[in-house]
Structures are given as C-alpha cells and as structure tokens.
Design an enzyme around this catalytic site. Sequence first.
Site, PDB file in Angstrom:
ATOM      1  N   LYS A 172       3.100   3.001 -94.929  1.00  0.00           N
ATOM      2  CA  LYS A 172       1.932   2.267 -94.442  1.00  0.00           C
ATOM      3  C   LYS A 172       1.631   2.738 -93.015  1.00  0.00           C
ATOM      4  O   LYS A 172       2.263   2.302 -92.061  1.00  0.00           O
ATOM      5  CB  LYS A 172       2.186   0.751 -94.428  1.00  0.00           C
ATOM      6  N   GLY A 225       6.387   1.462 -83.480  1.00  0.00           N
ATOM      7  CA  GLY A 225       5.231   0.702 -83.018  1.00  0.00           C
ATOM      8  C   GLY A 225       5.634  -0.163 -81.833  1.00  0.00           C
ATOM      9  O   GLY A 225       6.604   0.150 -81.130  1.00  0.00           O
ATOM     10  N   SER A 226       4.914  -1.248 -81.642  1.00  0.00           N
ATOM     11  CA  SER A 226       5.168  -2.067 -80.459  1.00  0.00           C
ATOM     12  C   SER A 226       6.447  -2.888 -80.625  1.00  0.00           C
ATOM     13  O   SER A 226       6.892  -3.160 -81.744  1.00  0.00           O
ATOM     14  CB  SER A 226       3.982  -2.996 -80.220  1.00  0.00           C
ATOM     15  N   GLY A 230       7.976  -4.802 -83.950  1.00  0.00           N
ATOM     16  CA  GLY A 230       9.324  -4.400 -84.381  1.00  0.00           C
ATOM     17  C   GLY A 230      10.255  -5.594 -84.514  1.00  0.00           C
ATOM     18  O   GLY A 230      11.015  -5.707 -85.488  1.00  0.00           O
ATOM     19  N   GLU A 247      11.698   1.997 -83.572  1.00  0.00           N
ATOM     20  CA  GLU A 247      11.357   2.773 -82.375  1.00  0.00           C
ATOM     21  C   GLU A 247      10.168   2.080 -81.742  1.00  0.00           C
ATOM     22  O   GLU A 247       9.096   2.024 -82.341  1.00  0.00           O
ATOM     23  CB  GLU A 247      10.979   4.217 -82.751  1.00  0.00           C
ATOM     24  N   CYS A 281       4.548   7.045 -76.506  1.00  0.00           N
ATOM     25  CA  CYS A 281       5.687   6.157 -76.254  1.00  0.00           C
ATOM     26  C   CYS A 281       6.508   6.687 -75.093  1.00  0.00           C
ATOM     27  O   CYS A 281       7.178   5.934 -74.398  1.00  0.00           O
ATOM     28  CB  CYS A 281       6.549   6.032 -77.502  1.00  0.00           C
ATOM     29  N   GLU A 380       4.699  -2.482 -70.483  1.00  0.00           N
ATOM     30  CA  GLU A 380       4.098  -1.291 -71.096  1.00  0.00           C
ATOM     31  C   GLU A 380       2.582  -1.483 -71.137  1.00  0.00           C
ATOM     32  O   GLU A 380       2.096  -2.470 -71.699  1.00  0.00           O
ATOM     33  CB  GLU A 380       4.613  -1.083 -72.531  1.00  0.00           C
TER      34      GLU A 380
HETATM   35  P1  NAD Z   1       1.738  -1.846 -83.656  1.00  0.00           P
HETATM   36  O1  NAD Z   1       3.069  -2.466 -83.483  1.00  0.00           O
HETATM   37  O2  NAD Z   1       0.539  -2.670 -83.386  1.00  0.00           O
HETATM   38  O3  NAD Z   1       1.569  -1.304 -85.151  1.00  0.00           O
HETATM   39  C1  NAD Z   1       2.471  -0.392 -85.731  1.00  0.00           C
HETATM   40  C2  NAD Z   1       2.372  -0.492 -87.248  1.00  0.00           C
HETATM   41  O4  NAD Z   1       2.881  -1.762 -87.684  1.00  0.00           O
HETATM   42  C3  NAD Z   1       0.958  -0.403 -87.802  1.00  0.00           C
HETATM   43  O5  NAD Z   1       0.987   0.394 -88.967  1.00  0.00           O
HETATM   44  C4  NAD Z   1       0.623  -1.857 -88.101  1.00  0.00           C
HETATM   45  O6  NAD Z   1      -0.369  -1.989 -89.084  1.00  0.00           O
HETATM   46  C5  NAD Z   1       1.958  -2.385 -88.599  1.00  0.00           C
HETATM   47  N1  NAD Z   1       2.176  -3.845 -88.483  1.00  0.00           N
HETATM   48  C6  NAD Z   1       1.621  -4.709 -87.614  1.00  0.00           C
HETATM   49  N2  NAD Z   1       2.157  -5.948 -87.772  1.00  0.00           N
HETATM   50  C7  NAD Z   1       3.084  -5.859 -88.782  1.00  0.00           C
HETATM   51  C8  NAD Z   1       3.999  -6.790 -89.397  1.00  0.00           C
HETATM   52  N3  NAD Z   1       4.086  -8.065 -88.996  1.00  0.00           N
HETATM   53  N4  NAD Z   1       4.790  -6.355 -90.395  1.00  0.00           N
HETATM   54  C9  NAD Z   1       4.759  -5.058 -90.783  1.00  0.00           C
HETATM   55  N5  NAD Z   1       3.914  -4.138 -90.230  1.00  0.00           N
HETATM   56  C10 NAD Z   1       3.087  -4.524 -89.235  1.00  0.00           C
HETATM   57  O7  NAD Z   1       1.740  -0.523 -82.736  1.00  0.00           O
HETATM   58  P2  NAD Z   1       0.539   0.483 -82.423  1.00  0.00           P
HETATM   59  O8  NAD Z   1      -0.462  -0.182 -81.515  1.00  0.00           O
HETATM   60  O9  NAD Z   1       0.038   1.098 -83.685  1.00  0.00           O
HETATM   61  O10 NAD Z   1       1.318   1.629 -81.600  1.00  0.00           O
HETATM   62  C11 NAD Z   1       1.574   1.556 -80.231  1.00  0.00           C
HETATM   63  C12 NAD Z   1       3.026   1.182 -79.947  1.00  0.00           C
HETATM   64  O11 NAD Z   1       3.904   2.099 -80.605  1.00  0.00           O
HETATM   65  C13 NAD Z   1       3.408   1.262 -78.476  1.00  0.00           C
HETATM   66  O12 NAD Z   1       4.153   0.132 -78.105  1.00  0.00           O
HETATM   67  C14 NAD Z   1       4.284   2.516 -78.396  1.00  0.00           C
HETATM   68  O13 NAD Z   1       5.206   2.530 -77.327  1.00  0.00           O
HETATM   69  C15 NAD Z   1       4.945   2.492 -79.710  1.00  0.00           C
HETATM   70  N6  NAD Z   1       5.472   3.813 -80.086  1.00  0.00           N
HETATM   71  C16 NAD Z   1       6.824   4.015 -79.989  1.00  0.00           C
HETATM   72  C17 NAD Z   1       7.371   5.257 -80.296  1.00  0.00           C
HETATM   73  C18 NAD Z   1       8.857   5.491 -80.202  1.00  0.00           C
HETATM   74  O14 NAD Z   1       9.332   6.455 -80.784  1.00  0.00           O
HETATM   75  N7  NAD Z   1       9.622   4.686 -79.498  1.00  0.00           N
HETATM   76  C19 NAD Z   1       6.531   6.304 -80.727  1.00  0.00           C
HETATM   77  C20 NAD Z   1       5.158   6.054 -80.815  1.00  0.00           C
HETATM   78  C21 NAD Z   1       4.645   4.803 -80.496  1.00  0.00           C
END
Ligand code: NAD
Length: 492
Positions: A172, A225-226, A230, A247, A281, A380
């Site tokens: 997803k 993701g965020s 997570g 991550e 990130c 962040e």
């Molecule tokens: P996000 O957390 O909003 O979304 C990430 C994914 O999770 C999306 O596909 C979203 O649809 C899904 N999602 C949202 N809520 C969910 C839930 N409750 N259950 C399951 N899935 C859900 O993040 P974003 O805005 O897409 O990305 C930005 C963030 O990603 C930043 O915080 C960045 O630091 C982080 N990031 C981290 C790394 C790393 O390797 N540490 C790499 C890239 C990005």
Amino acid sequence: MEPLNFINGQWQKGHSGQSFDTLNPANESIIASIVAADVTDVEAAVQAAKDAFNPWRLTPAPLRGELLFRVAEILRERKEELAQLLTKDMGKVIAEARGDVQEAIDMAYFMGGEGRRLLGYTAPVEMHNKFGMAVRDPSGVVGIITPWNFPIAVPSWKIFPALVAGNTLVWKPSPETPAISAAFVKVFEDAGIPKGVFNLILAPGADVGRALVSHPDVRVISFTGSTATGRAIAQDAARLNKKVSLEMGGKNAIIVMEDANLELVSDATLWSAFGTSGQRCTAASRLIVQKGVAGKLKESLLARTKQLKLGDGLNAKTDVGPVINKVAQERIHGFVQAGKKEGARALVGAEMTAVDGKGFFYEPTLFDGVLPGSMLERDEIFGPVLSIIEFNTLEEAIEINNHSQYGLSTSIFTQDVNRAFTAMRDIASGLVYINHGTTGAEIQFPFGGVRGTGNGHREAGQAALEVFTEWKSIYVDYSGKLQRAQIDNREE
Ligand code: NAD
C-alpha cells in the site's frame, strides 16, 4: 497508464466506487484519478498473496533472484520514463528522481544476488553423531506501507528482500504517488512475476492501511512514514504478535567544527537541507556550528540560498522543486511562524510561494539563533527549513545531536582524525557521515535510525533479510539412540 490496483495478477478498479485525484505539485494539474480500494480489496489481495505463498516459497531462491535481475534490467530500460513520472507525481527535481530509480536498480541487483546466498550457518553440536544448522524461512504474507517522498527507492528496500526471501506481499503506497507506484508494479509484471506474489492496493486515508495491518494472515508489516503513524501501526500489529519494522521521522544534524573545510560544508549543507525540498527522512534540518566559524558559514549559506531557483523539477535549471501538497506547504509555514514567535531569526525565505502563479512551493529558509530544546531544534518539519545552532565544544555538539527524539542521520565536518573518531564513537544515530552531508546512503549497508526513528530493525544490506525471514534451527541426530542435550555426556 491509469493507475489501478493489482490483485492476483489483474489490474482492477477499487471496490469503494470512490475516486481520488493526485496532483502534480509543481503546477496543480491532475496526474491521475483513481477508484480507491477498500477493505474488500485488501481481503482479496491478502488471499491472493496467501494462495501464492507456497509455490513462491518452493521456487528455488536462485530463480527468485533471477526474476529480480529481470526487474533490474527493465528498470534500467525505463529509468528516464519512470524518473519523469516520479517528478510529476511528487515534485522532486529530475536528477534526484533518476537517483530514486537508480536506488531500486541497485537494490534489485544486490537482492537478486541474495538468491544464491540467503546465508544460514552450521555450528558444532555437543553430542556425537549429530548435526546442527540454522536456516532462513520466509515469513509468509508481508504488508508493505510506504510514504511518497522516495516512491520507488523506499519500497524497493522492502519489496526486493521480501521477494527474494520467498515471501509474497501486499503493497500500500502513499495515495500521493499512485501513478509511479503502478508503473513500478508493471515492471514486475513484465518481468514475469507469478500472479498473487505481488499485489498493489491504492487508497487514501488510514482505513485500508489499518485493514492490512490488522489482517490475521499478514505476518510482517514493513512501514516507512511518520512517527505518529508508525506508532499507531505498531499498536495495531501487537495485538496479533506481528513482526513490525518501522522507519520513521528524523531531525538530522550537520556538526561543523572550526577546522572544517567551509566550502565543502556549504555545498553539503545546501544539498542536505534543500534537496527534495527538505522532504527526505535524512534531510539536514539542524546545522550545529562551532562559534568561531558560525559567522563566515552563515554568510556563505545566506548568499547561496538566495540564489536557489525554485520551479518544476522537470526543468533542468530548477534547484528546488515544490513540496508535496497544499497541506504540507501550510504545515511548514506554521512551523516557521512558530519559530519566529519563539525568538529565532529568519535570515532568508520563510514564505509560501508559487511559480508562474501555480504549485505548492516553499522558499528555502535559514533560521539563526535557534536554541537547543526549542521547537525549531526539536520537531521534524519536513520542508526546506534549516535551523542554525551554535556550540563551543565537540562534546556539547554531540549532546545537542543525541538529545533529539529522533536518531537517523548525523554528519560531522572536521579535518582532525581524533575528533572524527570521537564523533564516530559517540554520535547516537543509525547513520554517521564524516565530511559528507546527511544524505547519500548506499544500498549495501544497513539503513535506519534509533530512538523515535525506528524500532530496532534495519533496511537495506543483508540486515534487511532479518525483517523478512524467520530463523529455523534444525538438528539431525544420526546416532540411532536418544541423546539428551545438556544432560548426557555430562559429569555430575
Ligand atoms: P505518513 O505516516 O503520513 O504515511 C505513510 C503511509 O502510511 C502512507 O502510505 C499512508 O497512507 C499510510 N497510513 C497512514 N495512516 C495509517 C494507519 N493508521 N495504518 C496503516 N497505514 C497508514 O507519512 P508520509 O507523509 O507519507 O511520509 C513522510 C514521513 O515519512 C516523514 O516523517 C519522514 O521522515 C518519513 N520517512 C522516513 C524514512 C526512514 O527511512 N526513516 C524514509 C522516508 C520517509
């Protein structure tokens, strides 16, 4: 190509019946309209992955690896086409988009090679006529949830190791990048991936992601993701004892010692802070500078930041593309306003803007006079905003770095080998760079962070296999009699 879900080898519209659009953030034109998946589609995708698991698990690993090599070849052929689509989908400049695709190519070759490795081990056993070994088993159906900022590279860190290890998967991706996600899956289809092994679900919002995380047949969740998302995923997954690799966010720092090559620092800082419009990130959002050189460095950064050209990432002259959407643009501006209120001084930028009247841009921003522990130093922002913090001693700089709630990437600039080694030992981050910015990881080394950034797992390198395999220890007793470990062969 209209982005569709890919379930059991079929491209299909989602069952929700509701469409969502994605926009090119550089000019607000519609890239794609997608009929969203819902929980029915998640159910079908997981079932397809479950049905495909046994045949895929039993396909010899070297043949699974060969499929990855075919994927790599097609990615190479389509690199430019994919990079252009990626830039349209999420805005990063074309050179970086090419790098995003290249990372997947590198990972495909690296993990393809794992098809002939996937190393386990043997060790001596304490009984006569007995043999012991530890082998890796695939985990089963894997759920992969990814963000929009590296729409090909980040998924590839998960998808390639999961597949070569013999898992099947449901992916997803972010709803911001469905077009490039579908184009990536098409590469696997064209390389001949068996039906059901790799399934794609496109949907906005949290419901579909949650359904995947909560599905009892999904054994591993790999998420990037965020930090807030997570944590929510970890809680949902814990109820079913799933393995979860997270991550998450970062608040990365560049530490500059007085003996540093300041020209190099300036090059690396601009690249780390404003590349991908600060939406990596590993983006540098803190510049921790020793007091004696702070004035000179600020002068150089200020002059160079003013010259950065904002625009459509497809234009080769653009230095900084848009941010992902209107919400992000406003969120970044909210941080900037709050930073001013807490007393930091914006040297340049600090405004939302547009190019030719369109798009979601944010001016690259430098903040001076930022104090350790302040919001600007702590949170962040995920945009082109760099906070400058001054310090006196190396110990102080490392303490400022390490007190962050995040711990992904830290770099230090110094010509002094003693300082460099002290920093390598004492910096508490998953990635440490000496005389290089905070970005630039290569796929053969483990990638990930500590504290709020991760939960102890690593992506990339061979470390990635730990997430997608279960250890199985096998004992073969060829003595023909009962031999009791820890009991027989022991003197009382
Ligand atoms: P996000 O957390 O909003 O979304 C990430 C994914 O999770 C999306 O596909 C979203 O649809 C899904 N999602 C949202 N809520 C969910 C839930 N409750 N259950 C399951 N899935 C859900 O993040 P974003 O805005 O897409 O990305 C930005 C963030 O990603 C930043 O915080 C960045 O630091 C982080 N990031 C981290 C790394 C790393 O390797 N540490 C790499 C890239 C990005």
